[in-house]
Write a protein that holds these residues in place. Structure first.
Motif, PDB file in Angstrom:
ATOM      1  N   VAL A  28       0.832  -1.212   0.000  1.00 43.95           N
ATOM      2  CA  VAL A  28       0.000   0.000   0.000  1.00 43.95           C
ATOM      3  C   VAL A  28       0.867   1.263   0.000  1.00 43.95           C
ATOM      4  N   ASN A  29       1.919   1.234   0.796  1.00 44.22           N
ATOM      5  CA  ASN A  29       2.695   2.444   1.028  1.00 44.22           C
ATOM      6  C   ASN A  29       3.824   2.662   0.031  1.00 44.22           C
ATOM      7  N   ILE A  30       3.975   1.730  -0.892  1.00 46.89           N
ATOM      8  CA  ILE A  30       5.115   1.844  -1.804  1.00 46.89           C
ATOM      9  C   ILE A  30       5.039   3.170  -2.593  1.00 46.89           C
ATOM     10  N   ALA A  31       6.149   3.743  -2.856  1.00 47.27           N
ATOM     11  CA  ALA A  31       6.165   5.038  -3.558  1.00 47.27           C
ATOM     12  C   ALA A  31       5.609   4.876  -4.951  1.00 47.27           C
ATOM     13  N   GLY A  32       4.648   5.704  -5.333  1.00 49.84           N
ATOM     14  CA  GLY A  32       4.009   5.608  -6.643  1.00 49.84           C
ATOM     15  C   GLY A  32       2.963   4.525  -6.687  1.00 49.84           C
ATOM     16  N   GLY A  33       2.679   3.953  -5.510  1.00 48.70           N
ATOM     17  CA  GLY A  33       1.700   2.871  -5.462  1.00 48.70           C
ATOM     18  C   GLY A  33       0.303   3.411  -5.285  1.00 48.70           C
ATOM     19  N   VAL A  34      -0.566   2.504  -4.964  1.00 51.06           N
ATOM     20  CA  VAL A  34      -1.979   2.861  -4.877  1.00 51.06           C
ATOM     21  C   VAL A  34      -2.234   3.784  -3.693  1.00 51.06           C
ATOM     22  N   GLY A  35      -1.416   3.644  -2.648  1.00 53.82           N
ATOM     23  CA  GLY A  35      -1.600   4.475  -1.459  1.00 53.82           C
ATOM     24  C   GLY A  35      -1.340   5.936  -1.781  1.00 53.82           C
ATOM     25  N   SER A  36      -0.233   6.134  -2.458  1.00 49.46           N
ATOM     26  CA  SER A  36       0.130   7.518  -2.780  1.00 49.46           C
ATOM     27  C   SER A  36      -0.837   8.107  -3.780  1.00 49.46           C
ATOM     28  N   ARG A  37      -1.349   7.273  -4.702  1.00 50.45           N
ATOM     29  CA  ARG A  37      -2.326   7.755  -5.672  1.00 50.45           C
ATOM     30  C   ARG A  37      -3.587   8.246  -4.949  1.00 50.45           C
ATOM     31  N   LEU A  38      -4.003   7.470  -3.953  1.00 48.67           N
ATOM     32  CA  LEU A  38      -5.183   7.851  -3.182  1.00 48.67           C
ATOM     33  C   LEU A  38      -4.963   9.199  -2.498  1.00 48.67           C
ATOM     34  N   LYS A  39      -3.763   9.306  -1.943  1.00 47.85           N
ATOM     35  CA  LYS A  39      -3.485  10.540  -1.215  1.00 47.85           C
ATOM     36  C   LYS A  39      -3.416  11.726  -2.171  1.00 47.85           C
ATOM     37  N   VAL A  40      -2.691  11.525  -3.299  1.00 51.38           N
ATOM     38  CA  VAL A  40      -2.408  12.663  -4.190  1.00 51.38           C
ATOM     39  C   VAL A  40      -3.612  13.000  -5.031  1.00 51.38           C
ATOM     40  N   LYS A  41      -4.165  11.977  -5.670  1.00 53.49           N
ATOM     41  CA  LYS A  41      -5.214  12.227  -6.641  1.00 53.49           C
ATOM     42  C   LYS A  41      -6.543  12.550  -5.974  1.00 53.49           C
ATOM     43  N   PHE A  42      -6.868  11.793  -4.913  1.00 53.81           N
ATOM     44  CA  PHE A  42      -8.186  11.954  -4.322  1.00 53.81           C
ATOM     45  C   PHE A  42      -8.163  12.750  -3.032  1.00 53.81           C
ATOM     46  N   GLY A  43      -6.992  12.945  -2.482  1.00 49.86           N
ATOM     47  CA  GLY A  43      -6.882  13.657  -1.245  1.00 49.86           C
ATOM     48  C   GLY A  43      -7.448  12.887  -0.069  1.00 49.86           C
ATOM     49  N   ALA A  44      -7.363  11.578  -0.149  1.00 50.22           N
ATOM     50  CA  ALA A  44      -7.897  10.736   0.922  1.00 50.22           C
ATOM     51  C   ALA A  44      -6.798  10.425   1.921  1.00 50.22           C
ATOM     52  N   GLU A  45      -7.221  10.203   3.133  1.00 52.61           N
ATOM     53  CA  GLU A  45      -6.236   9.778   4.128  1.00 52.61           C
ATOM     54  C   GLU A  45      -6.170   8.261   4.119  1.00 52.61           C
ATOM     55  N   VAL A  46      -4.975   7.758   4.052  1.00 59.58           N
ATOM     56  CA  VAL A  46      -4.795   6.305   4.057  1.00 59.58           C
ATOM     57  C   VAL A  46      -4.015   5.943   5.307  1.00 59.58           C
ATOM     58  N   ASP A  47      -4.648   5.132   6.122  1.00 58.59           N
ATOM     59  CA  ASP A  47      -4.015   4.765   7.392  1.00 58.59           C
ATOM     60  C   ASP A  47      -3.875   3.248   7.447  1.00 58.59           C
ATOM     61  N   VAL A  48      -2.642   2.780   7.401  1.00 63.13           N
ATOM     62  CA  VAL A  48      -2.393   1.332   7.391  1.00 63.13           C
ATOM     63  C   VAL A  48      -1.920   0.910   8.770  1.00 63.13           C
ATOM     64  N   THR A  49      -2.652  -0.001   9.408  1.00 59.80           N
ATOM     65  CA  THR A  49      -2.272  -0.520  10.720  1.00 59.80           C
ATOM     66  C   THR A  49      -2.029  -2.016  10.583  1.00 59.80           C
ATOM     67  N   SER A  50      -0.827  -2.409  10.943  1.00 59.09           N
ATOM     68  CA  SER A  50      -0.585  -3.864  10.915  1.00 59.09           C
ATOM     69  C   SER A  50      -0.903  -4.453  12.290  1.00 59.09           C
ATOM     70  N   SER A  51      -1.362  -5.650  12.278  1.00 61.79           N
ATOM     71  CA  SER A  51      -1.791  -6.260  13.542  1.00 61.79           C
ATOM     72  C   SER A  51      -1.520  -7.760  13.494  1.00 61.79           C
ATOM     73  N   ASP A  52      -1.306  -8.302  14.687  1.00 61.92           N
ATOM     74  CA  ASP A  52      -1.057  -9.749  14.733  1.00 61.92           C
ATOM     75  C   ASP A  52      -2.336 -10.552  14.585  1.00 61.92           C
ATOM     76  N   LEU A  53      -3.450  -9.871  14.879  1.00 63.79           N
ATOM     77  CA  LEU A  53      -4.701 -10.634  14.800  1.00 63.79           C
ATOM     78  C   LEU A  53      -5.773  -9.780  14.147  1.00 63.79           C
ATOM     79  N   VAL A  54      -5.935 -10.023  12.864  1.00 66.98           N
ATOM     80  CA  VAL A  54      -7.028  -9.374  12.155  1.00 66.98           C
ATOM     81  C   VAL A  54      -8.132 -10.402  12.017  1.00 66.98           C
ATOM     82  N   LYS A  55      -9.303 -10.001  12.441  1.00 68.26           N
ATOM     83  CA  LYS A  55     -10.402 -10.957  12.415  1.00 68.26           C
ATOM     84  C   LYS A  55     -11.406 -10.525  11.358  1.00 68.26           C
ATOM     85  N   ILE A  56     -11.707 -11.451  10.453  1.00 62.98           N
ATOM     86  CA  ILE A  56     -12.673 -11.146   9.401  1.00 62.98           C
ATOM     87  C   ILE A  56     -13.870 -12.051   9.609  1.00 62.98           C
ATOM     88  N   ASP A  57     -14.937 -11.459  10.131  1.00 60.85           N
ATOM     89  CA  ASP A  57     -16.136 -12.238  10.426  1.00 60.85           C
ATOM     90  C   ASP A  57     -17.100 -12.268   9.262  1.00 60.85           C
TER      91      ASP A  57
END
Lengths: 276, 110
Positions: A232-261
Motif C-alpha cells: 500500500v505504502n510503496i512510492a508511486g503505489g496505490v496508497g500515494s495515488r489515493l493521497k495525491v489524486k483523491f486527497g484521501a487519508e490512508v491509514d495502514v495498521t498492521s496487527s497480529d490478529l485481524v479478524k474477518i467475520d
C-alpha cells in the motif's frame, strides 16, 4: 391126652382172655379207621442243611443285587469319561472329524481375516479421503468466503477523498495490490471480497457486491503484514495515488490478529460443472 | 425283599466307595449292568408267577452277565464290537420290556 390136659386146665384162663378180648373189641368204635401214624419228622441235621442252603441263596441274591446296584452307580459316575469306552475305530474317526473341522474353521478364519483387512483398508482410504475433504473444505471455505478467518494482517482505513470521491477502479487496484502482496482473505467494510466480487461507482459512493459502501472504507486483509503494508505504502503505489489524486487519508495498521467475520454467500453455479 | 435290600446296599456302597474300574472292564460295565437288570426283572416275573427259585436266579444272573460280556468281547475281537454291543442292548431291552409287561399284567390282574 397130654395135650388136652393143659387145655382143660386152661379153660378158665382162656375164657378170661376171651372175655378181655371181647371187652376190648366192644370198646372199638366200628366204622372208624385206625389213626395212621405220622411219618416220623425229618432228622434235625437235614433240616439244618436245608435252612443253610436257603440262607446261602438269599445271601447270593442280596449280593447279586448289590453288585447290580453298585455297577449301576459306578457306571453313572463313569459316563463322564466317554472317550475311554470308545473303540479305536471310533477314536480315529473322531480325530479325523475334529481335524477336518479345524481345517474348515481355519479356512473360515482366513477368509474373515481377509475380509477384515479389506474393510480396514477401505476404512483407511475413507478416512484419508475424509481428511482431504476436510482440508479442502477449509481452504475452499476460506477461499470462497464461506468461513470467517483470522490471522496476521493489516487494517487499511481510507477516508472519503477531499479532492474527489474515491472511484471504483482505484479501490479495485488497491485490492489487487493487496492480492499481489499475498493477501489471503480480504474484506471491505462489511463485504467479504471473493473471486466474483466487483466494485462499481454508485450515486452515493462505491457499490460492492450490491452493497453501498460508506466512507471511511475499512479494508481488512490477512497475510504477511509487512508485505501488505509495503504494497500500500510503496512510492508511486496505490496508497500515494489515493493521497495525491483523491486527497484521501490512508491509514495502514498492521496487527497480529485481524479478524474477518464477514462471510460471502456461496454462489450457485449455473453453467460451470465439475469434470468427473 | 432280599433283592431290594441288596439293591439299596449296592447303590449306597457305590455312592460312597468309588474305585477305579480297570480299563479293560470299562467298556463292558454298561452291558453287564443291563444284563443284570434283565436277570433281576426276569426273577421278579418268576416271583409273580410263583415259580421263583433262588438257584435259577443266581445262575441266570451270572449267565446273563457273562454271555452278554462274552458276546461283546467277541464282537470287539472280530471288529464289530459296537454293532454287537448295540445288538445285545437291543435284545436285553426287548426282554426287559416283555418282563415288565408280564409283571404289570400280574399286578393289575390281581
Amino acid at each position: 391126652m397130654a395135650m388136652r390136659k393143659p387145655e382143660a386146665d386152661d379153660t378158665l384162663s382162656r375164657m378170661h382172655r376171651q372175655h378181655a378180648k371181647d371187652k376190648e373189641n366192644d370198646r372199638v368204635e366200628t366204622g372208624s379207621f385206625p389213626v395212621v401214624a405220622r411219618k416220623p419228622k425229618r432228622t434235625s441235621s437235614l433240616d439244618a442243611n436245608r435252612n443253610k442252603a436257603r440262607l446261602i441263596t438269599n445271601v447270593f441274591v442280596v449280593l447279586l443285587c448289590a453288585m447290580l446296584g453298585y455297577g449301576y452307580v459306578i457306571q453313572l459316575n463313569n459316563t463322564r469319561s466317554a472317550y475311554e469306552t470308545m473303540s479305536e475305530e471310533e477314536l480315529t474317526r473322531l480325530i479325523s472329524e475334529t481335524s477336518n473341522q479345524i481345517q474348515q474353521q481355519e479356512q473360515r478364519r482366513d477368509e474373515l481375516q481377509e475380509q477384515l483387512n479389506s474393510l480396514q483398508e477401505a476404512s483407511d482410504k475413507q478416512q484419508e479421503a475424509q481428511r482431504i475433504a476436510e482440508q479442502n473444505e477449509q481452504t475452499s471455505g476460506i477461499l470462497s468466503g464461506r468461513l470467517p478467518a483470522e490471522g496476521e494482517g493489516v487494517t487499511i482505513r481510507v477516508t472519503h477523498g477531499s479532492i474527489e470521491a474515491v472511484d471504483a477502479a482505484t479501490m479495485f487496484s488497491l485490492i489487487e495490490e493487496l492480492r499481489n502482496a499475498g493477501a489471503e482473505v480480504i474484506a471491505i467494510n462489511d463485504v467479504r471480497v471473493i473471486t466474483q466480487t466487483y466494485i462499481a461507482d454508485g450515486e452515493n459512493g462505491l457499490i460492492c457486491d450490491g452493497q453501498t459502501l460508506s466512507s471511511p472504507y475499512v479494508i481488512k486483509a490477512i497475510g504477511d503484514s509487512q508485505n501488505l503494508q509495503n504494497a500500500v505504502n510503496i512510492a508511486g503505489g496505490v496508497g500515494s495515488r489515493l493521497k495525491v489524486k483523491f486527497g484521501a487519508e490512508v491509514d495502514v495498521t498492521s496487527s497480529d490478529l485481524v479478524k474477518i467475520d464477514e462471510v460471502a454467500s456461496v454462489p450457485q453455479y449455473r453453467y460451470a460443472k465439475t469434470v468427473e | 425283599m432280599a433283592a431290594v435290600l441288596g439293591l439299596i446296599i449296592g447303590v449306597v456302597v457305590g455312592i460312597f466307595v468309588r474305585p477305579d474300574i480297570p480299563v479293560f472292564l470299562q467298556p463292558y460295565l454298561p452291558i453287564m449292568v443291563v444284563a443284570a437288570l434283565d436277570a433281576l426283572l426276569g426273577a421278579a416275573r418268576a416271583y409273580f408267577q410263583r415259580s421263583f427259585s433262588d438257584k435259577v436266579f443266581v445262575i441266570s444272573f451270572f449267565t446273563n452277565v457273562i454271555t452278554a460280556t462274552l458276546l461283546v468281547v467277541l464282537g470287539n475281537q472280530l471288529g464289530v464290537g459296537s454293532q454287537l454291543q448295540t445288538a445285545v442292548i437291543v435284545v436285553l431291552g426287548i426282554r426287559i420290556f416283555s418282563n415288565v409287561s408280564a409283571i404289570r399284567r400280574f399286578i393289575f390282574r390281581g
